[in-house]
Every structure is written in C-alpha cells, then in structure tokens.
Design a protein around this motif. Structure first.
Motif, PDB file in Angstrom:
ATOM      1  N   PRO A   1       0.815  -1.226   0.000  1.00  0.00           N
ATOM      2  CA  PRO A   1       0.000   0.000   0.000  1.00  0.00           C
ATOM      3  C   PRO A   1       0.847   1.274   0.000  1.00  0.00           C
ATOM      4  CG  PRO A   1      -0.146  -1.121   2.127  1.00  0.00           C
ATOM      5  CD  PRO A   1       0.651  -2.005   1.227  1.00  0.00           C
ATOM      6  N   CYS A   2       2.121   1.154   0.369  1.00  0.00           N
ATOM      7  CA  CYS A   2       2.949   2.369   0.363  1.00  0.00           C
ATOM      8  C   CYS A   2       4.045   2.285  -0.700  1.00  0.00           C
ATOM      9  CB  CYS A   2       3.502   2.693   1.744  1.00  0.00           C
ATOM     10  SG  CYS A   2       4.489   1.436   2.517  1.00  0.00           S
ATOM     11  N   ARG A   3       3.713   1.691  -1.844  1.00  0.00           N
ATOM     12  CA  ARG A   3       4.664   1.682  -2.968  1.00  0.00           C
ATOM     13  C   ARG A   3       4.772   3.107  -3.539  1.00  0.00           C
ATOM     14  NH1 ARG A   3      -0.048  -0.889  -5.834  1.00  0.00           N
ATOM     15  NH2 ARG A   3      -0.485   0.591  -7.509  1.00  0.00           N
ATOM     16  N   PRO A   4       5.838   3.426  -4.278  1.00  0.00           N
ATOM     17  CA  PRO A   4       6.086   4.803  -4.710  1.00  0.00           C
ATOM     18  C   PRO A   4       4.898   5.562  -5.300  1.00  0.00           C
ATOM     19  CG  PRO A   4       7.967   3.468  -5.248  1.00  0.00           C
ATOM     20  CD  PRO A   4       6.918   2.525  -4.706  1.00  0.00           C
ATOM     21  N   ASP A   5       4.133   4.958  -6.224  1.00  0.00           N
ATOM     22  CA  ASP A   5       3.044   5.731  -6.840  1.00  0.00           C
ATOM     23  C   ASP A   5       1.939   6.052  -5.837  1.00  0.00           C
ATOM     24  OD1 ASP A   5       2.542   2.914  -6.969  1.00  0.00           O
ATOM     25  OD2 ASP A   5       0.841   3.319  -8.273  1.00  0.00           O
ATOM     26  N   LYS A   6       1.761   5.161  -4.840  1.00  0.00           N
ATOM     27  CA  LYS A   6       0.739   5.416  -3.804  1.00  0.00           C
ATOM     28  C   LYS A   6       1.208   6.518  -2.852  1.00  0.00           C
ATOM     29  CE  LYS A   6      -2.347   2.488  -5.087  1.00  0.00           C
ATOM     30  NZ  LYS A   6      -3.623   3.019  -5.603  1.00  0.00           N
ATOM     31  N   MET A   7       2.507   6.537  -2.564  1.00  0.00           N
ATOM     32  CA  MET A   7       3.066   7.596  -1.699  1.00  0.00           C
ATOM     33  C   MET A   7       2.888   8.946  -2.385  1.00  0.00           C
ATOM     34  SD  MET A   7       4.183   6.140   1.034  1.00  0.00           S
ATOM     35  CE  MET A   7       5.288   7.295   1.827  1.00  0.00           C
ATOM     36  N   SER A   8       3.236   8.961  -3.662  1.00  0.00           N
ATOM     37  CA  SER A   8       3.136  10.185  -4.451  1.00  0.00           C
ATOM     38  C   SER A   8       1.689  10.660  -4.560  1.00  0.00           C
ATOM     39  CB  SER A   8       3.731   9.905  -5.829  1.00  0.00           C
ATOM     40  OG  SER A   8       3.255  10.822  -6.755  1.00  0.00           O
ATOM     41  N   GLU A   9       0.783   9.716  -4.768  1.00  0.00           N
ATOM     42  CA  GLU A   9      -0.649  10.026  -4.877  1.00  0.00           C
ATOM     43  C   GLU A   9      -1.167  10.696  -3.593  1.00  0.00           C
ATOM     44  OE1 GLU A   9      -3.310   6.930  -6.930  1.00  0.00           O
ATOM     45  OE2 GLU A   9      -3.946   6.891  -4.832  1.00  0.00           O
ATOM     46  N   ALA A  10      -0.546  10.350  -2.457  1.00  0.00           N
ATOM     47  CA  ALA A  10      -0.940  10.929  -1.165  1.00  0.00           C
ATOM     48  C   ALA A  10      -0.170  12.210  -0.863  1.00  0.00           C
ATOM     49  CB  ALA A  10      -0.739   9.905  -0.054  1.00  0.00           C
ATOM     50  N   GLY A  11       0.541  12.739  -1.873  1.00  0.00           N
ATOM     51  CA  GLY A  11       1.201  14.036  -1.725  1.00  0.00           C
ATOM     52  C   GLY A  11       2.664  13.990  -1.292  1.00  0.00           C
ATOM     53  N   PHE A  12       3.178  12.775  -1.047  1.00  0.00           N
ATOM     54  CA  PHE A  12       4.541  12.669  -0.514  1.00  0.00           C
ATOM     55  C   PHE A  12       5.619  12.571  -1.600  1.00  0.00           C
ATOM     56  CE2 PHE A  12       2.118  10.505   3.014  1.00  0.00           C
ATOM     57  CZ  PHE A  12       2.352  11.482   3.964  1.00  0.00           C
ATOM     58  N   TYR A  13       6.809  13.037  -1.255  1.00  0.00           N
ATOM     59  CA  TYR A  13       8.007  12.735  -2.039  1.00  0.00           C
ATOM     60  C   TYR A  13       9.134  12.385  -1.091  1.00  0.00           C
ATOM     61  CZ  TYR A  13       9.585  17.610  -1.268  1.00  0.00           C
ATOM     62  OH  TYR A  13       9.987  18.808  -0.725  1.00  0.00           O
ATOM     63  N   PHE A  14      10.112  11.699  -1.638  1.00  0.00           N
ATOM     64  CA  PHE A  14      11.185  11.129  -0.831  1.00  0.00           C
ATOM     65  C   PHE A  14      12.237  12.170  -0.458  1.00  0.00           C
ATOM     66  CE2 PHE A  14      15.247   8.785  -0.544  1.00  0.00           C
ATOM     67  CZ  PHE A  14      14.913   7.880   0.442  1.00  0.00           C
ATOM     68  N   VAL A  15      12.579  12.236   0.847  1.00  0.00           N
ATOM     69  CA  VAL A  15      13.656  13.130   1.297  1.00  0.00           C
ATOM     70  C   VAL A  15      14.605  12.385   2.245  1.00  0.00           C
ATOM     71  CG1 VAL A  15      12.450  15.350   1.018  1.00  0.00           C
ATOM     72  CG2 VAL A  15      12.156  14.057   3.137  1.00  0.00           C
ATOM     73  N   GLY A  16      14.610  11.041   2.133  1.00  0.00           N
ATOM     74  CA  GLY A  16      15.426  10.220   3.032  1.00  0.00           C
ATOM     75  C   GLY A  16      16.926  10.469   2.879  1.00  0.00           C
ATOM     76  N   TYR A  17      17.650  10.156   3.948  1.00  0.00           N
ATOM     77  CA  TYR A  17      19.111  10.232   3.942  1.00  0.00           C
ATOM     78  C   TYR A  17      19.608   9.168   4.912  1.00  0.00           C
ATOM     79  CZ  TYR A  17      18.251  13.046   8.152  1.00  0.00           C
ATOM     80  OH  TYR A  17      17.827  13.486   9.382  1.00  0.00           O
ATOM     81  N   SER A  18      20.943   9.038   5.065  1.00  0.00           N
ATOM     82  CA  SER A  18      21.517   7.913   5.817  1.00  0.00           C
ATOM     83  C   SER A  18      20.874   7.682   7.192  1.00  0.00           C
ATOM     84  CB  SER A  18      23.021   8.099   5.956  1.00  0.00           C
ATOM     85  OG  SER A  18      23.282   9.349   6.565  1.00  0.00           O
ATOM     86  N   GLU A  19      20.631   8.729   7.957  1.00  0.00           N
ATOM     87  CA  GLU A  19      20.072   8.544   9.301  1.00  0.00           C
ATOM     88  C   GLU A  19      18.559   8.322   9.305  1.00  0.00           C
ATOM     89  OE1 GLU A  19      21.723  11.851  11.667  1.00  0.00           O
ATOM     90  OE2 GLU A  19      23.532  11.382  10.531  1.00  0.00           O
ATOM     91  N   GLU A  20      17.879   8.802   8.283  1.00  0.00           N
ATOM     92  CA  GLU A  20      16.434   8.587   8.182  1.00  0.00           C
ATOM     93  C   GLU A  20      16.118   8.134   6.759  1.00  0.00           C
ATOM     94  OE1 GLU A  20      13.676  11.128  10.540  1.00  0.00           O
ATOM     95  OE2 GLU A  20      15.375  12.503  10.587  1.00  0.00           O
ATOM     96  N   PRO A  21      16.415   6.848   6.478  1.00  0.00           N
ATOM     97  CA  PRO A  21      16.330   6.360   5.089  1.00  0.00           C
ATOM     98  C   PRO A  21      14.930   6.269   4.496  1.00  0.00           C
ATOM     99  CG  PRO A  21      16.865   4.559   6.574  1.00  0.00           C
ATOM    100  CD  PRO A  21      16.853   5.805   7.407  1.00  0.00           C
ATOM    101  N   ASP A  22      13.884   6.378   5.323  1.00  0.00           N
ATOM    102  CA  ASP A  22      12.530   6.306   4.753  1.00  0.00           C
ATOM    103  C   ASP A  22      11.736   7.584   5.031  1.00  0.00           C
ATOM    104  OD1 ASP A  22      12.132   6.018   7.450  1.00  0.00           O
ATOM    105  OD2 ASP A  22      10.724   4.341   7.274  1.00  0.00           O
ATOM    106  N   LEU A  23      12.432   8.695   5.116  1.00  0.00           N
ATOM    107  CA  LEU A  23      11.761   9.961   5.402  1.00  0.00           C
ATOM    108  C   LEU A  23      11.106  10.519   4.136  1.00  0.00           C
ATOM    109  CD1 LEU A  23      11.431  11.871   7.885  1.00  0.00           C
ATOM    110  CD2 LEU A  23      13.278  13.237   6.896  1.00  0.00           C
ATOM    111  N   VAL A  24       9.850  10.926   4.273  1.00  0.00           N
ATOM    112  CA  VAL A  24       9.126  11.538   3.157  1.00  0.00           C
ATOM    113  C   VAL A  24       8.552  12.870   3.607  1.00  0.00           C
ATOM    114  CG1 VAL A  24       8.553   9.292   2.165  1.00  0.00           C
ATOM    115  CG2 VAL A  24       6.912  10.412   3.682  1.00  0.00           C
TER     116      VAL A  24
END
Ligand SMILES: [Zn+2]
Length: 167
Positions: free
Chosen positions: A46-69
């Motif tokens: 349910p949280c695959r890339p197109d679903k994340m994007s559809e909910a307004g999110f984009y990826f801003v992760g980095y080494s310490e927070e690898p799944d930050l959106v």
C-alpha cells in the motif's frame, strides 16, 4: 511512523526561499520518481512509490532517516514506515489542505492547484516567521541574562548618586 520535529526542518525552510526549491514536486509523476531508493516497491504494497506520491509525498530520506518523506502541500515529514502502512490513512492523521480536499492528483483542477499552492506558501511563510521569532526570543533571553549578570549595576548607580548629594 513519527513526525519530524519542526526545528529539524528549519534548515530546509530557510534554504527553500518560499518553497521554490521543490516546486517541481507539485507534479505527482516527479514525486513518484523521487522514490528511487524506497524500500517498499512491491506491487501489492500500500505504500509503494506511486501510492506515496498520490498521497502528496516525495522522498527526502538520507543515511540517518532512510525512509523519510515530505508532503509537498503541508510540508509534514514522516519516517518509520511499515510495509502495510497506507499513506492516505497515515497522512490523514495530521491536518493537510491536500488531504482535506480528498482528490487524487489527476482530479485536481487548476483552481485547486492555485488554492493548494497558496496554502503551501502561507505555511512555509508562517514556519519561517515562527523560526525567526524563536531566534529573536533566544537572543532576547541571552541579552537579558547578560544584563542581570552585570556586577551590581543597580547598587553602583545608587552609590554614585548618593556621593553627588554629599558634595
Ligand atoms: Zn500534507
């Protein structure tokens, strides 16, 4: 997942200069492309890339927070995603003008886009003002502490006055 603290995002807001840095993320396909290193890309997630994007999110992760959106519209940042998290449901736990509108990106009208952009810029501006206000409060407190810490400034002034009287 946990919302990121506002002060951690301060640097981004300062650099963003009224949100121009990520303006391209207004486009859902561009948001989807940002999830290149996203761990949940299986088609049934349910949280695959197109679903994340559809909910307004984009990826801003980095080494310490690898799944930050980050939500393009309300600027909220979320991390700690689980494979079965639904981005709409998670996003709806916090106030967001895009989620409140309840439309998918392809359903947004030009008027919707203008209104959302207004709210996004207002939010960025308010965050910048709040950060500046905090900075001024800290400076004020530091100056006040220095004044209080001055050696007997009040007593010295009284002594000078009383010496003058005696003359
Ligand atoms: Zn949002």
């Amino acid at each position: 997942m946990a919302p990121r603290k506002a002060n951690q995002a301060k640097v981004f807001y300062t650099e963003s200069l009224m949100g121009r840095v990520d303006l391209v993320m207004a486009l859902a396909p561009v948001r989807t492309q940002s999830f290149e290193d996203w761990p949940f890309d299986e088609s049934d997630s349910p949280c695959r890339p197109d679903k994340m994007s559809e909910a307004g999110f984009y990826f801003v992760g980095y080494s310490e927070e690898p799944d930050l959106v980050r939500c393009y519209y309300c600027r909220r940042e979320l991390g700690g995603w689980e494979p079965n998290d639904d981005p709409w449901t998670e996003h709806a736990r916090r106030p967001c003008p895009f989620i409140k509108l309840g439309k998918k990106p392809e359903q947004l009208t030009v008027e919707d886009l203008y209104r959302l952009e207004d709210e996004r810029l207002a939010h960025i501006f308010m965050t910048q003002c709040e950060a500046k206000l905090e900075e001024l409060k800290e400076t004020g407190k530091s100056v006040r502490d220095k004044i209080i810490g001055l050696p007997n400034s009040t007593t010295n002034a009284k002594q000078t006055r009383s010496k003058r009287k005696r003359k």
